[in-house]
Design a protein around this motif. Structure first.
Motif, mmCIF file in Angstrom:
data_model
loop_
_atom_site.group_PDB
_atom_site.id
_atom_site.type_symbol
_atom_site.label_atom_id
_atom_site.label_comp_id
_atom_site.label_asym_id
_atom_site.label_seq_id
_atom_site.Cartn_x
_atom_site.Cartn_y
_atom_site.Cartn_z
ATOM 1 N N PHE B 31 -1.687 -23.807 69.160
ATOM 2 C CA PHE B 31 -2.193 -23.055 70.005
ATOM 3 C C PHE B 31 -3.033 -22.602 69.477
ATOM 4 O O PHE B 31 -3.641 -22.269 68.597
ATOM 5 N N LEU B 53 -3.328 -17.308 76.305
ATOM 6 C CA LEU B 53 -3.105 -18.716 75.694
ATOM 7 C C LEU B 53 -2.505 -19.424 75.502
ATOM 8 O O LEU B 53 -1.833 -20.208 76.844
ATOM 9 N N MET B 55 -2.383 -24.108 74.811
ATOM 10 C CA MET B 55 -1.391 -24.673 74.067
ATOM 11 C C MET B 55 -2.143 -26.422 73.900
ATOM 12 O O MET B 55 -2.346 -26.771 75.195
ATOM 13 N N LYS B 57 -0.328 -30.447 73.032
ATOM 14 C CA LYS B 57 -0.167 -31.565 72.129
ATOM 15 C C LYS B 57 -0.302 -32.498 72.793
ATOM 16 O O LYS B 57 -0.095 -33.327 73.354
ATOM 17 N N VAL B 68 0.095 -21.444 78.511
ATOM 18 C CA VAL B 68 1.618 -21.038 78.090
ATOM 19 C C VAL B 68 1.981 -20.552 79.264
ATOM 20 O O VAL B 68 3.397 -20.810 79.469
ATOM 21 N N PRO B 78 -2.237 -16.279 68.399
ATOM 22 C CA PRO B 78 -0.932 -16.527 67.153
ATOM 23 C C PRO B 78 -0.975 -17.122 66.293
ATOM 24 O O PRO B 78 -1.804 -17.226 65.550
ATOM 25 N N VAL B 87 6.070 -19.499 68.284
ATOM 26 C CA VAL B 87 4.552 -18.888 67.848
ATOM 27 C C VAL B 87 5.252 -17.847 68.374
ATOM 28 O O VAL B 87 5.830 -17.310 69.450
ATOM 29 N N SER B 106 7.811 -23.689 69.965
ATOM 30 C CA SER B 106 6.327 -24.768 69.654
ATOM 31 C C SER B 106 6.289 -25.929 70.562
ATOM 32 O O SER B 106 5.356 -26.733 70.974
ATOM 33 N N GLY B 108 6.382 -25.467 74.093
ATOM 34 C CA GLY B 108 5.485 -24.500 74.886
ATOM 35 C C GLY B 108 7.079 -23.890 75.760
ATOM 36 O O GLY B 108 6.782 -22.944 76.797
ATOM 37 N N ALA B 257 1.197 -25.705 64.934
ATOM 38 C CA ALA B 257 3.090 -24.557 65.477
ATOM 39 C C ALA B 257 2.963 -26.170 64.054
ATOM 40 O O ALA B 257 4.289 -27.940 64.312
#
Lengths: 653, 396
Positions: B31, B53, B55, B57, B68, B78, B87, B106, B108, B257
């Motif tokens: 994040f 914000l 994220m 992955k 997010v 974060p 988070v 975590s 999202g 995360a």
């Protein structure tokens, strides 16, 4: 009903009986160790290890070794380690990095030293009051030398003909003529002699004393380093360390001008309102100028990190490094001697006191903290100077540190299973500072040798400056609940629980399984053998007369003593406590209450000072100073001799 | 507790059946705040204007980066829960709105608002006991922004915030220290000077760590880019591919995360029902400020740190110690006085005690590197001197 049905019913009934019996046995067994049956504990907690050893090994209780002290042969090929828990001397093949043999010695062997040839070892058996002479070539004990009570450290004279033995409980130093095999004289210690260092010329012995002098409860603790002339076998001086106690390992630096020792600076005169920044205690290094006798104390702690329970001290062969084990935080501090000497040049009479309290100085002479396994204690340096060996007492391992890199090089496993029983886990928790804020102290810090430190503490919740209490031993307290001087804690679970964390450790309370382990360990603690009892169990005439006074119902003039004022009423055998609170007129002006828990009297001789706030330095003072109105038993009618007899009896309990 | 018979049956199974953990490590999400080029966090809140914000992955950077929540526009760096499953951050949901504390899973998903605070929240951080700490802006008595902010704690379920720092300065939580204390920045009201302090999560034992933030240690450029980006697992995120996805925005303050060590829970001595605490000083003469030559502190004066009014005075004992019972949860300034009543030294930044706290000081502005000497302070031989109606039923 058919025969088969009868048989089936019989088998079921037998199985049920067996199960109930097994359940009751297990329940009682658990109760013995914990005082209750904590839900976090079951048979597996102590008896089953699914990973190591044979099936039988996995089920039987573990016999731990607990190496405590080390010595290396002059050729560097053999390392010997005392094994505290198994009562053995372990011989280790250094090149092969493996244990090769064990030799049974006495109970609780502590210190070990070798003669110049490296073929003979002397082992101090703390619970046997003897020194074992071990022939390392033959691999057997050649003889036993009687010592004072609880021998903790050894040193040989330069000619190898005299053995000096520090007797911790006896508060003395035995001088033993090895040719004659007998104790020649006994020198007075300064408060539980712990370790001995010898100057390079062999002329002088320096003996640290673990506990501070006995004093009035609100005085500054002062501890002693006893200086002994090796040739004349006399104490030549007694150096005092103000505001210091738990003086442990000591070594003389080459060329013989300075001695360094591990010590703790207690803060028992301050209310326990903070933990950080050494408000409760500090780990420190003591330095003695052997020419002038001047001493300096320097903190080993840092501004936001503490290094609890400094224990042994060792010096590298070239004199470049000093090593200090910290048994509470599992590390070895490395001190750069040149930097240390540089700092010592800055010490003046004016700043000496301030230097002893500065948390920023350790960064100037400490160059490394080497991580170790559980509970590092004794150390030894290889003769070639390439390795430092560290006894990881509660890991049953020896760690070798490469002295060219100052990094852990290898470990030597002493062959015990890696299984951690509940009691072992409790012992590790007890000796670890990891469960206090910033690792400032462990349980052991206030209860060295699982006993007590002779100091008194002012805990904040009672009000600052009020309700000062004497520290109490943990030995033999298994069945003596309630705990605390105010008698409020009905079990050890309560004693070591949430309130303990809030007031003292300032971090999370022990988790339930940790608490069970800690309680199991504390309940497993036993007193060492009482040296005041005759071997056959009989009492001396003086002790017998004392017993009469202890149990008497009439005064010397024939008057009936009220039941509530008889010794035996509040102190009945076998624990010599009725486990109730009583007002014996001992309250001080700062106390919030007049009734205090009746202490047990087992091994009472070993835990001065006395009364709830430690105001009585000796047993005798309980009555001659603090019982003016006969509120703590009738003693006014007793002569000095009568009182001496009573005390002689109390010492046998 | 004891099922011994069952255990006998289970024993062979226990010895034989030891199944290794089947956990397969999953790719942790990363994040970070995405902010316009050149944007810096607001000085008094550490919130990024026009930031949002994001994220990521892995392993496909381009495919997996996502916002997010598109509505977030003002975000704080974060913070990851100790178990790595969620988070925490502060954000406003729309321009002009109050920034509140939010939590998101975590993965999202599960975005939810934690606080409903009257002012702006910023710099939230998880506490090891399950609560959170955040900085909240303060309003004056008439409801206007005072310009100051304090630290507050609350539960993750959004329980009423408990104020744990006091005064008119700007207090911004930075992170949790390994010993469980909160590291926070204090921007002093008036002078604007900054200090780095540590405090226990119950607001006790406030301690000055650094007179000002150390170089290379801060939010924004230095914190995000110099420190965190060096961590393995984050480095791969900040690369040219990601920069293309961000379309001109800059990633700052990335966090992975994943589980990380939980510091110990610092236990509390605070009793909220009380309105007083204690102050014990061991030696008022011990000071880095340097007292006038030949002078000796004889009395101690306590002032209200905001209003400047005198709350009371007490004697200083011959050994330099004093022991006061003082109002809790109130910024206090102390002044040492000579025998003529003249001020010898005074505080500029103030201290406080929480209800039932016994606060100990070695001296007045003494070196922070000093550990206390073991000696019995004369002051505690007497009852504490009450200052400013500190007793039961006093100011609260």
């Amino acid at each position: 009903m058919s025969l088969a049905s009868w048989r089936a019913t019989g088998v079921l009934a037998a199985a049920a009986c067996l199960s109930v019996t097994a359940y009751l046995v297990a329940y009682r067994h658990s109760d013995y160790y914990f005082g209750t049956s904590p839900p976090t504990v079951n048979c597996v907690s102590c008896h089953v290890d699914a990973e190591n050893g044979s099936v039988l090994d996995r089920i039987l209780p573990v016999a731990y070794r607990s190496p405590s002290d080390l010595s290396v042969t002059p050729d560097g090929n053999r390392l010997v380690a005392t094994l505290r828990d198994s009562g053995q001397l372990q011989v280790i093949d250094v090149p092969g990095r493996r244990p090769v043999s064990t030799i049974q010695v006495g109970k609780h062997p502590g210190s070990v030293i070798l003669d110049r040839s490296g073929t003979r070892a002397y082992v101090a058996n703390e619970w046997s009051d003897t020194v074992s002479i071990v022939d390392l070539v033959a691999g057997e004990v050649q003889g036993e030398l009687p010592t004072g009570n609880l021998p903790s450290a050894l040193a040989l004279s330069a000619d190898g003909e005299t053995l000096f033995v520090a007797n911790w409980q006896g508060d003395s130093i035995s001088v033993i003529n090895l040719k004659e095999g007998r104790e020649k004289k006994r020198l007075s210690g300064g408060g539980s002699p712990a370790q001995i260092a010898v100057t390079p010329d062999g002329a002088t012995l320096l003996v640290t004393n673990e506990l501070s002098y006995l004093h009035s409860s609100r005085e500054v603790p002062v501890s002693e380093v006893t200086i002994i002339d090796s040739a004349r076998q006399v104490v030549t001086s007694r150096l005092t360390f103000e505001n210091a106690h738990l003086l442990e390992g000591i070594k003389v630096l080459p060329p013989g001008d300075l001695a360094v020792l591990a010590l703790v600076k207690p803060k028992n005169l301050l209310p326990v309102i903070h933990v950080a920044r050494g408000w409760t205690m500090n780990a420190a290094l003591g330095v003695i100028d052997l020419k002038t006798g001047q001493q300096v104390q320097l903190l080993l702690d840092e501004e936001n990190a503490s290094f609890a329970d400094p224990f042994d001290v060792e010096v590298s062969v070239d004199g470049r490094w000093v090593f200090v084990t910290h048994s509470g935080v599992d590390c070895v501090t490395v001190v750069d001697v040149e930097r240390l000497r540089g700092l010592l040049h800055e010490v003046t009479p004016e700043n000496r006191r301030e230097f002893a309290h500065r948390l920023d100085l350790s960064s100037r002479f400490v160059v490394k903290r080497i991580p170790t396994g559980y509970n590092p204690k004794g150390m030894a340096v290889s003769p070639r100077g390439d390795y430092l060996y560290v006894a990881e007492t509660l890991a049953d391992r020896i760690l070798a540190v490469d002295l060219t890199t100052l990094e852990p090089a290898f470990t030597i496993d002493l062959g015990t299973t890696s299984r951690e029983t509940v009691i072992r886990r409790g012992e590790r928790l007890f000796n670890s500072a990891s469960r206090t804020f910033q690792g400032q102290f462990s349980c052991r810090s206030c209860h060295p040798r699982n006993h007590e430190d002779r100091l008194q503490y002012d805990f904040e919740p009672d009000g600052l400056g009020r309700d000062v209490v004497d520290n109490r031993t943990l030995l033999g307290i298994r069945d003596t609940a309630p705990f605390k001087w105010n008698g409020k804690n009905t079990s050890l679970f309560m004693q070591c629980g949430i309130r303990f964390a809030r007031i003292l450790t300032r971090v999370d309370p022990f988790a339930p399984d940790e608490l069970s382990a800690l309680v199991a360990f504390i309940r497993s603690l036993r007193n060492p053998p009482n040296p005041n009892r005759l071997p056959d169990g009989r009492l001396t005439p003086s002790q017998a007369r004392g017993k009469h006074f202890f149990e008497r119902t009439k005064t010397n003039t024939g008057e009936e003593i009220p039941v509530g004022n008889r010794c035996i009423t509040c102190h009945p055998p076998p624990l010599f406590t009725n486990r109730k609170s009583a007002d014996v007129g001992s309250a001080s002006p700062g106390d919030s209450q007049s009734q205090f828990d009746t202490p047990h009297l087992k091994n009472i001789f070993s835990s001065p000072p006395y009364l709830h706030d430690g105001k009585a330095a000796t047993l005798e003072e309980i009555w001659i100073r603090f019982n003016p109105d006969d509120t703590h038993g009738i003693t006014r009618d007793m002569s000095k001799k009568d009182l001496n007899d009573l005390i002689e009896y109390l010492k046998t309990l | 507790m004891f099922l011994l018979p069952l255990l006998f049956l289970a024993l062979p199974l226990l010895l034989v059946l030891r199944s290794p953990s089947a956990d397969v490590p999953d790719q942790p999400a990363v994040f970070f705040a995405a902010v316009p080029e050149g944007a810096v966090p607001l000085r008094t809140t550490h919130l990024y204007p026009e930031g949002t914000l994001l994220m990521f992955k892995g392993p496909d950077v381009n495919a997996d980066v996502r916002v997010v929540d598109e509505r977030l526009w003002l975000v704080s760096p974060p913070r990851v829960a100790f178990d790595g499953n969620s988070v925490l951050f502060a954000a406003a949901i729309q321009p002009g709105g109050r920034a509140q504390v939010w939590e998101v899973g975590s993965d999202g998903n599960g975005l939810r608002q934690v606080t409903e605070f009257a002012g702006d929240c910023s710099t939230p951080e998880y506490l090891p006991d399950g609560r959170i700490v955040f900085s909240g802006t303060l309003a004056d008595s008439e409801g206007r922004e005072s310009g100051g902010s304090s630290l507050f704690t609350c539960s993750l379920e959004g329980s009423p915030p408990v104020r744990i720092s006091f005064g008119a300065s700007v207090d911004l939580a930075w992170e949790l220290l390994p010993d469980g204390r909160i590291l926070f920045e204090r921007i002093l009201a008036g002078s604007g000077e900054t200090q780095m302090l540590a405090i226990r999560p119950d607001g006790t034992e406030m301690e000055l760590l650094l007179p000002k933030p150390a170089p290379g240690f801060g939010f924004g450029e230095t914190f995000g880019d110099a420190r965190k980006l060096e961590e393995p697992g984050i480095r791969s995120v900040v690369n040219t591919e990601l920069a293309a996805v961000l379309k001109g925005r800059r990633p700052v303050d990335p966090v992975v995360a994943q589980p990380h060590p939980r510091p110990p829970v610092a236990t509390s001595v605070v009793r909220p029902e009380l309105n007083y605490g204690w102050l014990l000083c061991l030696d008022a003469g011990s000071s880095d400020l340097g007292l006038p030559q030949g002078s000796k502190p004889m009395r101690i004066r306590v002032l209200d740190g905001l209003r400047g009014e005198t709350l009371g005075e007490g004697p200083i004992e011959p050994d330099g110690s004093f022991f006061l019972k003082v109002p809790a949860d109130r910024l206090l300034l102390l002044e040492t006085l000579d025998e003529e009543g003249e001020v010898l030294a005074g505080q500029t930044s103030g201290i406080w005690v929480r209800p039932n706290e016994s606060r100990g000081c070695i001296g007045c502005h003494e070196s922070r590197y000093l550990s206390p000497e073991n000696r019995l302070p004369l002051a505690i031989a007497k009852p504490a001197v009450e200052i400013g109606q500190a007793g039961e039923g006093g100011i609260r």
